[in-house]
Structures are given as structure tokens and as C-alpha cells.
Design a protein around this motif. Structure first.
Motif, short mmCIF file in Angstrom:
data_model
loop_
_atom_site.label_atom_id
_atom_site.label_comp_id
_atom_site.label_asym_id
_atom_site.label_seq_id
_atom_site.Cartn_x
_atom_site.Cartn_y
_atom_site.Cartn_z
N ASP A 65 75.44 5.26 42.87
CA ASP A 65 76.63 5.71 43.51
C ASP A 65 77.03 4.84 44.70
O ASP A 65 78.24 4.48 44.99
N THR A 66 75.89 4.38 45.46
CA THR A 66 76.27 3.92 46.69
C THR A 66 75.98 2.35 46.75
O THR A 66 76.56 1.90 47.87
N VAL A 67 75.40 1.80 46.04
CA VAL A 67 74.93 0.28 45.99
C VAL A 67 75.76 -0.50 44.89
O VAL A 67 75.62 -0.07 43.73
N ARG A 68 76.48 -1.35 45.26
CA ARG A 68 77.03 -2.44 44.39
C ARG A 68 76.68 -3.70 44.91
O ARG A 68 77.10 -3.97 45.97
N LEU A 69 76.33 -4.47 43.96
CA LEU A 69 76.29 -5.90 44.37
C LEU A 69 77.59 -6.63 44.47
O LEU A 69 78.47 -6.58 43.40
N PRO A 70 78.16 -7.43 45.54
CA PRO A 70 79.35 -8.09 45.64
C PRO A 70 79.56 -8.93 44.35
O PRO A 70 78.52 -9.68 44.17
N GLU A 71 80.57 -8.64 44.00
CA GLU A 71 80.96 -9.70 42.51
C GLU A 71 80.67 -11.34 43.21
O GLU A 71 80.23 -11.94 42.18
#
Length: 79
Positions: A65-71
Motif C-alpha cells: 500500500d505504501t511503496v510505488r515505483l515512480p512511472e
């Protein structure tokens, strides 16, 4: 909520972008399997290893829920 702030966490971002994602996409192409299926199988295998190593399910869900790789870091093939 878990915070992924251990020492060196940023050090592995290039590994993921330069090696892990291309490996997953390459395997998907080689086996004529959608990359999302191969990515999910890899994720489930790694999640299982982490849970066997003591990571609690809630911590894993919080991390998702907290970690997203920038596009802009994603290879063009995944866009």
C-alpha cells in the motif's frame, strides 16, 4: 503501517529497474505469457519467502500500500 527505511533501501532500485523487471518481461516474452502473470508469480514466490522468514502478512500488505515505483523509472515496455 510499515516504513521501508532500512539502510540501503534506495540502493536496490536500480537492480529492480535494470535487472529484475527486464528478467520478468523477458521470461514472459519467451514463454508467451502476459508479463503481469509472470510478475504476480514472482511476487507471490518472494512474498512466501518473506513470510517464511518472519515478515507478517500485515507488514507485507502495508508495504504494498505504501511503496510505488515512480512511472518514469519503469521501462517503456511496461507502460
Amino acid at each position: 503501517m510499515i516504513a521501508i527505511t532500512y539502510q540501503g533501501s534506495e540502493d536496490h532500485q536500480q537492480f529492480v529497474v535494470d535487472k529484475l523487471i527486464p528478467l520478468i518481461v523477458g521470461h514472459a516474452c519467451t514463454t508467451n505469457t502476459p508479463s503481469r502473470i509472470v510478475a504476480m508469480k514472482a511476487f507471490l514466490a518472494l512474498a512466501t519467502i518473506l513470510q517464511c522468514d518472519g515478515l507478517e502478512r500485515n507488514a507485507l500488505v502495508d508495504a504494498i500500500d505504501t511503496v510505488r515505483l515512480p512511472e518514469h523509472f519503469m521501462p517503456k515496455i511496461l507502460h
